[in-house]
Write an enzyme that holds these catalytic residues in place. Structure first.
Site, short mmCIF file in Angstrom:
data_model
loop_
_atom_site.label_atom_id
_atom_site.label_comp_id
_atom_site.label_asym_id
_atom_site.label_seq_id
_atom_site.Cartn_x
_atom_site.Cartn_y
_atom_site.Cartn_z
N ARG A 162 0.85 -1.19 0.00
CA ARG A 162 0.00 0.00 0.00
C ARG A 162 0.89 1.25 0.00
O ARG A 162 1.08 1.88 1.05
CB ARG A 162 -0.91 -0.02 1.22
CG ARG A 162 -1.84 -1.22 1.26
CD ARG A 162 -2.48 -1.34 2.64
NE ARG A 162 -3.34 -2.52 2.75
CZ ARG A 162 -3.83 -2.98 3.88
NH1 ARG A 162 -3.52 -2.38 5.01
NH2 ARG A 162 -4.61 -4.05 3.91
N ASP B 199 2.43 4.95 -0.33
CA ASP B 199 1.90 6.24 0.09
C ASP B 199 1.70 7.19 -1.09
O ASP B 199 2.18 6.94 -2.20
CB ASP B 199 2.87 6.91 1.08
CG ASP B 199 2.92 6.19 2.42
OD1 ASP B 199 1.95 5.48 2.74
OD2 ASP B 199 3.92 6.37 3.13
N ARG C 64 11.70 5.22 3.92
CA ARG C 64 11.90 6.68 3.90
C ARG C 64 12.64 7.17 5.14
O ARG C 64 13.42 8.13 5.06
CB ARG C 64 10.54 7.39 3.75
CG ARG C 64 9.93 7.22 2.36
CD ARG C 64 8.47 7.63 2.32
NE ARG C 64 8.30 9.02 2.73
CZ ARG C 64 7.10 9.56 3.00
NH1 ARG C 64 6.00 8.83 2.93
NH2 ARG C 64 7.02 10.83 3.36
#
Length: 244
Positions: A49, A51, A196
């Site tokens: 999923r 972002d 990230r």
């Protein structure tokens, strides 16, 4: 039959993968195109999923259908109905019990940093621009500390809902080609914002604000505040999945 799709997309114009009420998503576009193509209500199930703003070269999803169209032909028909920034790379029939998220796999992500004096407009959507010079050798030395099975709680968004924060990283490399630094990470799974946060932490190492050895301390802390910032979404690309 159950059909598997490999989907590439530029995430710039989307509110991520997962269907949500307040924005257009990749999953939504696939559901709409598949439902129109097959004349039945179809909902895909995705492996990752991603972002808002994150890209993919090979996210995987599956759906069930009663169509008589051969599975390998669906990709061609589907791409006629999808926007230019979403392209199905392959479609094939899989076993009915195959689940893209719960089947054992290796996922690979790459975070790209444009490291030069001035921005480059053609790379503004798929790289994070960072002005100060970065030491790639220090970043690579730090990245080695992440390889193996660890508790990555320090590299997980504070509000994430995961049963365990233990993950295995098989490889983590930092390379530079001209002005682009690529952080490529392969693992058995990733926590929310994990790649990230790894990228944001490695940037601090490359800038001299952290030492490579600090990665051990950050892992041991099991505290989000110990790691670096979360790097912007648009520098991240999901490379793909390998299923066992």
């Amino acid at each position: 039959m159950r059909v598997k799709l490999i989907v590439a997309y530029d995430g710039t114009n989307y509110s991520g993968w997962q269907v949500q009420p307040n924005g257009v998503t990749i999953e939504q576009k696939l559901n709409e195109a598949l439902s129109a193509l097959h004349g039945e209500d179809i909902r895909v199930t995705g492996a990752s999923r991603t972002d808002a703003g994150v890209h993919s070269l090979g996210n995987v999803c599956v759906f069930d259908t009663n169509t008589r169209m051969p599975a390998e032909k669906i990709s061609y028909a589907l791409n006629q109905r999808l926007p230019d920034d979403i392209v199905v790379q392959d479609s094939c029939e899989v076993e009915k019990n195959f689940h893209p998220r719960f089947s054992k796999s290796r996922k690979t992500y790459e975070y790209r940093i444009l490291n030069r004096k001035f921005r480059m407009p053609t790379r503004r959507l798929d790289t994070y621009f960072y002005y100060y010079p970065l030491d790639v050798e220090l970043m690579q030395e730090a990245a080695w500390h992440l390889v193996g099975e660890h508790d990555f709680k320090s590299f997980c968004a504070a509000n994430a809902q995961s049963q365990t924060s233990v993950r295995t990283i098989y490889s983590c490399t930092v390379t530079r080609e001209n002005d682009v630094i690529a952080i490529r990470v392969t693992g058995n799974g990733f926590l929310y914002n994990m790649v990230r946060i790894i990228a944001g932490t490695l940037i601090k190492v490359g800038a001299g604000e952290l030492a490579p050895s600090d990665m051990d301390r950050i892992l041991e802390a099991k505290d989000r505040s110990a790691a670096g910032p979360t790097a912007p979404a648009h520098g991240l690309t999901m490379i793909g999945l390998q299923y066992e």
